[in-house]
Enzyme design. Sequence first.
Site, PDB file in Angstrom:
ATOM      1  N   ASP A   1      20.964 -59.018  44.155  1.00 28.82           N
ATOM      2  CA  ASP A   1      20.101 -58.556  43.068  1.00 28.82           C
ATOM      3  C   ASP A   1      19.610 -57.140  43.329  1.00 28.82           C
ATOM      4  OD1 ASP A   1      18.353 -59.005  40.711  1.00 28.82           O
ATOM      5  OD2 ASP A   1      16.777 -58.726  42.191  1.00 28.82           O
TER       6      ASP A   1
ATOM      7  N   GLU B   1      15.242 -42.808  30.526  1.00 31.95           N
ATOM      8  CA  GLU B   1      16.490 -42.308  31.112  1.00 31.95           C
ATOM      9  C   GLU B   1      16.518 -42.523  32.615  1.00 31.95           C
ATOM     10  OE1 GLU B   1      17.346 -38.726  27.931  1.00 31.95           O
ATOM     11  OE2 GLU B   1      15.926 -38.434  29.551  1.00 31.95           O
TER      12      GLU B   1
END
Length: 534
Positions: free
Chosen positions: A200, A222
């Site tokens: 993960d 972003e």
Amino acid sequence: MAVLQWWQTAVFYQIYPRSFADGNGDGIGDFIGMAQRLDYLKDLGVDALWLSPHFPSPQYDVGYDITDYTGVAPEYGTLDDFRRFLDGAHERGLRVILDLVLNHTSHLHPWFVESRSSRDNPKRDWYVWHPGRDGGLPNNWYSLFGGPAWELDPATGEYYYHMFLKEQPDLNWRNPEVKAAMWDAVRFWLDLGVDGYRLDAIGTVYEAADLRDHRSPITQEELRQAALTVDPNATNQWLRDAWKLMYSEQLEQDGVHALMQTNRLTPAWIRDNQRQRLAALPPGAWPCNTLGNHDTTRVYTRFADGAHDEALARLSLALILTLPGTPFLYNGEEIGMADYFLDDIRLFRDPPAIRLYEAAIAEGTPADTALRLAAQHSRDRCRTPMQWADAPNAGFSPAGVTTWLPVNPEYAPPPAGRGVSVAGQAADPGSMLSFYRALLRLRRDAPALVAGDYQPVAVERDDVFAFVRGGNNGHPACLVALNLTPLGVTADLSEAGPAACGLFLTTLGQRECEQDLTAFSLAPHGIYIGALTA
Ligand code: GLC
């Protein structure tokens, strides 16, 4: 070509434990339920199961905030229930991999409770602490879930770093004790017989050592995309260590990761994406392909155009099962489950979505607009309970039980729903479920689709995406041709070879041989997979 490992030939199926199968009728999925569905998974034709975290957790991030790495969350059952599930999977030839959440623990994990207790606690350095700079935050990093990535801990007057929620403090992987403790937990499950791990948030394990400000002018959104705050070299070394531990001390292999994400299925986009991803793989590495998981919009919704939704979902499966790499499917995708947008903020469970809603309201956004925005972004949309039958709660939980997330009403047959349930589709040869089964069987019968080289053909076409997977060991090469448009097309695919024998076709009828490839016709959104003949 070298002999492939099981994880290179397998098709993986991701189980989101909370939503897969409720065996004890409490509205939450569990291991008893998962064990009861193993025959279904075997029959579907997948080879390996990836479980999202099943560990004890206060559920601030639906299980990705762990308090005990060697336990089973009580709502999912006991360690014995886990063992029974694992043994049942292995008896059926299904492998099982777990989700390894290493970047952070829960803030309630005993390690963090100790770490925050005093500046000189022996576990202080297990997490990333900082006194702050000029009386303020240590740097300008943001959390991926919004807001600054640093939280002031008033008891000791220092900040701790959290890439995700403040309830998910980052571990300090530069401390060898952290590594040793986590490796112990990894061994615990491997010793029980677990076959491997999904790693993960692996790109965020190591923070840049000097904790420097990022100097990017880009926005926070972003920034989510850019790995500006991580140290790629340390991450790669880490991957090598983890790999050796899990598979063998001798095996030298770099990371296995290469996701494919797109909202558009266009030939040019896919060709370009393939080219870039395959070129970026280090020697010996292996790609993995996924179009949907517990974090993203469901594939059915992602590619839907409102008119050909079902056909586009089928094309996405054909793509992911035939491109080079290990495919990962996400539970519910095989019956065409779509995103479900919640219409009451009290039903939301995904923390970043709740935060988004609250921020929008605070900015003066009208409540219905804020709700719509949150519902569309919430990962709850793709985490609703699996739809097993046309029955109350879609057969996930008994009638009258409130499930942890609402069930998507699409499970009912038309006109009330879309007939999106396992029982509703199992006997229908034209259903999405039957299509998944057929394509998974085909992949098993066509080794070129697993091991063959990839060579795009007819690259000038902007309507058809076609490629050859090379043959080897006596297996014929395969031609895959996908019509990504709603119109019938004829294409010259003779670059692939003079003729092919249809193995799978959406329109031509099964197993038609010796099809001329110079003027090859594909129906609207047609899928063709054929064995090339000499
Ligand atoms: C990964 C998981 C996501 C989780 C995050 C923090 O991105 O897939 O569900 O929220 O890590 O653990």
